[in-house]
Design an enzyme around this catalytic site. Structure first.
Site: not given
Ligand code: LLP
Length: 432
Positions: A354-355, A383
């Site tokens: 419901c959004e 994610y």
């Molecule tokens: N290292 C650190 C210190 C981080 O904060 C993050 C992600 C990663 C590595 C890994 O990042 P990646 O390689 O997955 O881009 N929920 C969001 C993404 C948040 C990421 C937070 N930090 C999304 O769904 O796009």
């Protein structure tokens, strides 16, 4: 042997999700069979896709690099085991993530621990676990780390997370390396923090860390950040002494059906010569790049609805299962699992929550779909499940891992009783 009717699946980003006879397969399993067996919404992961990406990162950065998979991207215990089998350690951001690594029965000596606010119990647990190092990003952590080191009688290895004020060119909510962000320590302040670490006998500075944000598609921010870190390190001898590692963070972007994924080999080529000249071993923390394309969210069409000039396709997956479209306006490719023939239609794919923000895709061209048909939301391995919630008292999806021609459940669907378990049989009354 490759079947003659096998074709790439548009938007999939990996050949492990592909079409056979026009239908979606994961490795050697028809996705429709998985949906029939396990029900939907269902996360389906390809072990081979994950392994392939891991091997690509390993090949790009070489044997001296520490690969630390960002557990937050998908913290399923079985996937952590796959990552370990692929030779990587872990990047954790909470005591809970560390416990997941331990619950999966995996070694913790290849773990790095980041986070802007670490609690004393988390620091103690990580020191006890003998992790590789902490990524320190707030000054108040230093006395906590030193006290835990003193109590344990061993020096605590730390890397200082610097905030280099580099624009990663990504969505504002997942950009972390700008000076207005809460992450890391701004360069003008960082010199004093290094000196404080050098004065503390229970702390050992092993390197610098940056993480600029997530879903980066260009090499430039990685190179710009390293240049700033080098400048900083060269500013005073104390900032260079004893350094062994440079943690360049994660953020390696994937295509989501538009453009190209980040060229990780190009990142390595840009950074490795600078690092090896200094004797700094690279540490990389990819999350999304390893698991994003390795997963799809399978959902069933519940019905159609035409209203206000929009054709809505109502499906049984929702923002609680995959939050990214609602939170970041993220666009995931959506494909039919068993397409019908007929003219394409432009639809909004929406869930039952419901959004108004509960949508998986807007204005998507899809072949005709009827109640009971299956859709696959691609690029959902990162994610997706890890950000899923029970909003609207919905059970989170089951998760299955495909390996070759077989699949196994790696997270069963919750029961409703589990949703309420922490709220019943309570015998606590507090009168302050
Ligand atoms: N290292 C650190 C210190 C981080 O904060 C993050 C992600 C990663 C590595 C890994 O990042 P990646 O390689 O997955 O881009 N929920 C969001 C993404 C948040 C990421 C937070 N930090 C999304 O769904 O796009």
């Amino acid at each position: 042997m490759t079947p003659a009717d096998r074709a790439p699946c548009p938007g999939a980003g990996t050949e492990d999700f592909h079409l056979r006879g026009g239908e979606l397969w994961c490795e050697d399993v028809p996705v429709a069979r998985l949906a029939a067996h396990y029900g939907t919404p269902l996360y389906v992961y390809s072990e081979r896709a994950l392994g392939t990406r891991l091997a690509m990162v390993r090949a790009a950065f070489g044997p001296a690099a520490h690969l630390c998979y960002a557990v937050k991207a998908n913290s399923n215990l079985s996937l952590l085991q796959c990552v370990h089998r692929g030779g990587a350690g872990f990047d954790v951001v909470s005591g809970g993530e560390l416990q997941r690594v331990q619950a999966a029965g995996l070694p913790t000596d290849g773990v790095v621990f980041a986070g802007v606010g670490k609690e004393p119990w988390e620091i103690e647990a990580a020191v006890r676990a003998g992790i590789l190092f902490f990524n320190v990003e707030s000054e108040h952590e230093l006395p906590l780390l030193a006290a835990v080191g003193a109590a344990a009688g061993r020096r605590v290895r730390v890397a200082l997370r610097l905030n280099p004020d580099v624009d990663a060119g990504t969505h504002a909510y997942i950009s972390t390396g700008k000076k207005e962000n809460k992450f890391g320590i701004a360069l003008p302040r960082a010199g004093a923090v290094v000196e404080a670490i050098a004065r503390e006998r229970w702390l050992q500075l092993v390197g610098y860390h940056v993480h600029l944000g997530s879903q980066l598609r260009s090499v430039d921010p990685y190179a710009a950040a390293l240049a700033k870190v080098i400048d900083f390190a060269d500013g005073a001898a104390v900032r260079r002494e004893g350094l062994t590692h440079y943690d360049l963070g994660g953020g390696f972007g994937i295509a989501y059906g538009q453009g190209a994924a980040l060229d990780t080999a190009a990142v390595a080529q840009a950074l490795l010569p600078v690092l090896s000249a200094r004797g700094w071993a690279p540490v990389v923390e990819p999350g999304r790049y390893l698991v994003g394309d390795a997963g799809a969210l399978i959902t069933t069409v519940l019905g159609e609805k035409r209203q206000g000039g929009t054709d809505f396709l109502l499906v049984d997956a929702a923002m609680n299962d995959l939050l990214r479209p609602a939170l970041y306006q993220a666009e995931h490719p959506i494909v039919p699992v068993v397409p019908r023939s007929g003219a394409g239609q432009l639809v909004d794919v929406v869930g039952p929550v419901c959004e108004t923000g509960d949508f998986l895709g807007k204005r998507r061209e899809l072949p005709p779909c009827r109640r009971g048909d299956l859709l696959a939301v691609l690029g959902a391995g990162a994610y997706g499940a890890s950000m899923a919630s029970n909003y609207n008292s919905r059970r989170r999806p089951a998760e299955v891992l495909v390996t070759g021609g077989s699949a196994r459940v790696v997270r069963r669907r919750e029961t409703y009783a589990e949703l309420f378990a922490a709220e019943v049989d309570l015998h606590d009354t507090f009168v302050p």
